[in-house]
Design an enzyme around this catalytic site. Structure first.
Site, mmCIF file in Angstrom:
data_model
loop_
_atom_site.group_PDB
_atom_site.id
_atom_site.type_symbol
_atom_site.label_atom_id
_atom_site.label_comp_id
_atom_site.label_asym_id
_atom_site.label_seq_id
_atom_site.Cartn_x
_atom_site.Cartn_y
_atom_site.Cartn_z
ATOM 1 N N PRO A 1 0.824 -1.200 0.000
ATOM 2 C CA PRO A 1 0.000 0.000 0.000
ATOM 3 C C PRO A 1 0.862 1.255 0.000
ATOM 4 C CG PRO A 1 -0.862 -1.605 1.543
ATOM 5 C CD PRO A 1 0.461 -2.123 1.076
ATOM 6 N N GLU A 2 0.538 2.204 -0.882
ATOM 7 C CA GLU A 2 1.305 3.436 -0.978
ATOM 8 C C GLU A 2 0.562 4.559 -0.258
ATOM 9 O OE1 GLU A 2 2.890 4.361 -4.800
ATOM 10 O OE2 GLU A 2 3.418 2.290 -5.247
ATOM 11 N N HIS B 1 -5.620 -14.273 10.765
ATOM 12 C CA HIS B 1 -4.672 -13.235 10.362
ATOM 13 C C HIS B 1 -4.993 -11.878 10.974
ATOM 14 C CE1 HIS B 1 -2.835 -16.083 7.747
ATOM 15 N NE2 HIS B 1 -3.863 -16.170 6.936
ATOM 16 N N ARG C 1 0.745 -11.715 5.609
ATOM 17 C CA ARG C 1 2.184 -11.925 5.404
ATOM 18 C C ARG C 1 3.045 -11.422 6.559
ATOM 19 N NH1 ARG C 1 2.687 -10.301 -1.030
ATOM 20 N NH2 ARG C 1 0.804 -11.392 -1.695
ATOM 21 N N ARG D 1 23.426 15.163 -9.149
ATOM 22 C CA ARG D 1 23.173 13.731 -9.002
ATOM 23 C C ARG D 1 23.061 13.070 -10.368
ATOM 24 N NH1 ARG D 1 21.118 12.631 -3.796
ATOM 25 N NH2 ARG D 1 21.383 10.444 -4.371
#
Length: 271
Positions: A2-3, A90, A109, A152
């Site tokens: 998830p972002e 879970h 997980r 950079r």
């Protein structure tokens, strides 16, 4: 994983149920996720009143009136379930409120995490101390990126994923923002022009805000706390669309950068 939009959506969903409520009971149903639960978590939060919720980068924040904040990360598969019919194997952390609501942190997980941090010391917490500005906050400016990118040679896409430069940006939304700003993801960061950075910053904000309004993007296990899926994935312009036509009609390409797939249009985003 998830972002930022998925975490923001999660926090907003939890706020409707938790904000202002007393934690009547909290239970850890195993010893750890990615790392152990704080040993004093249950004692510290039982009976505490939740004073607000927030987000920092990809972490969710639950503040209580005892000067502490429960910080959670959803890892790869974590999600909060609100008023589940039953507690499953879970569901590793369960919170019950004085109003009779039940919330379960489900993580098959177990790559997520839960920490307890003094609220006054949040910005000094090691995971937050070195983070860059929030992409939706005033600290992200073309000038900030220009300074961070100066000299950079690394690809601009990789530096945008560096949490010390911008906090919370992830693979999906960097691909989408670079496409909208017409910047090739493999361009050396130090060679991205000021006008291009001037396009990039508002596009980062726009794609994140659109994803939040859509409830996030569903990848593998992500589900919002209300049980609904996020629908921004249907609006992806390049991510996950290798070989499909870009809006310009040319096919979307894919390369691997830093071990992650990057999607872009070689016609719209010239190197």
């Amino acid at each position: 994983m998830p972002e930022l939009p998925e975490v923001e959506t999660t926090v907003r969903g939890l706020a409707h149920v938790l904000d202002g409520q007393v934690i009547a009971r909290i239970e850890t149903r195993r010893a750890d996720l990615r790392r152990p639960f704080p040993p004093d978590l249950v004692q510290a939060l039982t009976g505490a009143r939740i004073t607000g919720l927030g987000r920092r980068a990809k972490y969710g924040l639950i503040h209580v009136d005892r000067g502490q904040t429960m910080v959670f990360h959803l890892g790869m598969s974590g999600r909060w379930r609100i008023d589940p019919d039953e507690i499953g194997k879970h569901d590793h952390l369960v919170i019950e409120t004085g109003a009779g609501r039940t919330l379960a942190l489900n993580d098959a997980r177990r790559f997520g995490s839960v920490d307890l941090v003094d609220t006054a010391a949040l910005e000094r917490w090691p995971q937050f101390a070195a983070m860059g500005p929030e992409p939706l906050g005033p600290g992200l400016t073309p000038g900030h990126l220009a300074k961070a990118f100066d000299g950079r040679f690394a690809a601009v896409k990789l530096l945008l994923l560096d949490q010390q430069i911008v906090a919370g940006l992830g693979n999906i939304y960097v691909c989408e923002a670079l496409h909208r700003a017409k910047i090739h993801p493999e361009r050396e960061a130090g060679k991205v022009s000021r006008p291009a950075l001037g396009r990039l910053v508002p596009e980062i904000r726009a794609v994140l805000e659109e994803a939040i309004r859509a409830g996030g993007s569903t990848l593998r296990d992500y589900v919002r706390p209300d049980g609904e899926l996020g629908y921004f994935a249907k609006d992806w312009r390049v991510y996950g669309r290798e070989g499909e036509p870009c809006g310009c009609g040319r096919p979307v390409s894919r390369v691997v950068q830093g071990g992650r797939s990057t999607f872009f249009c070689g016609h719209c985003q010239r190197l």
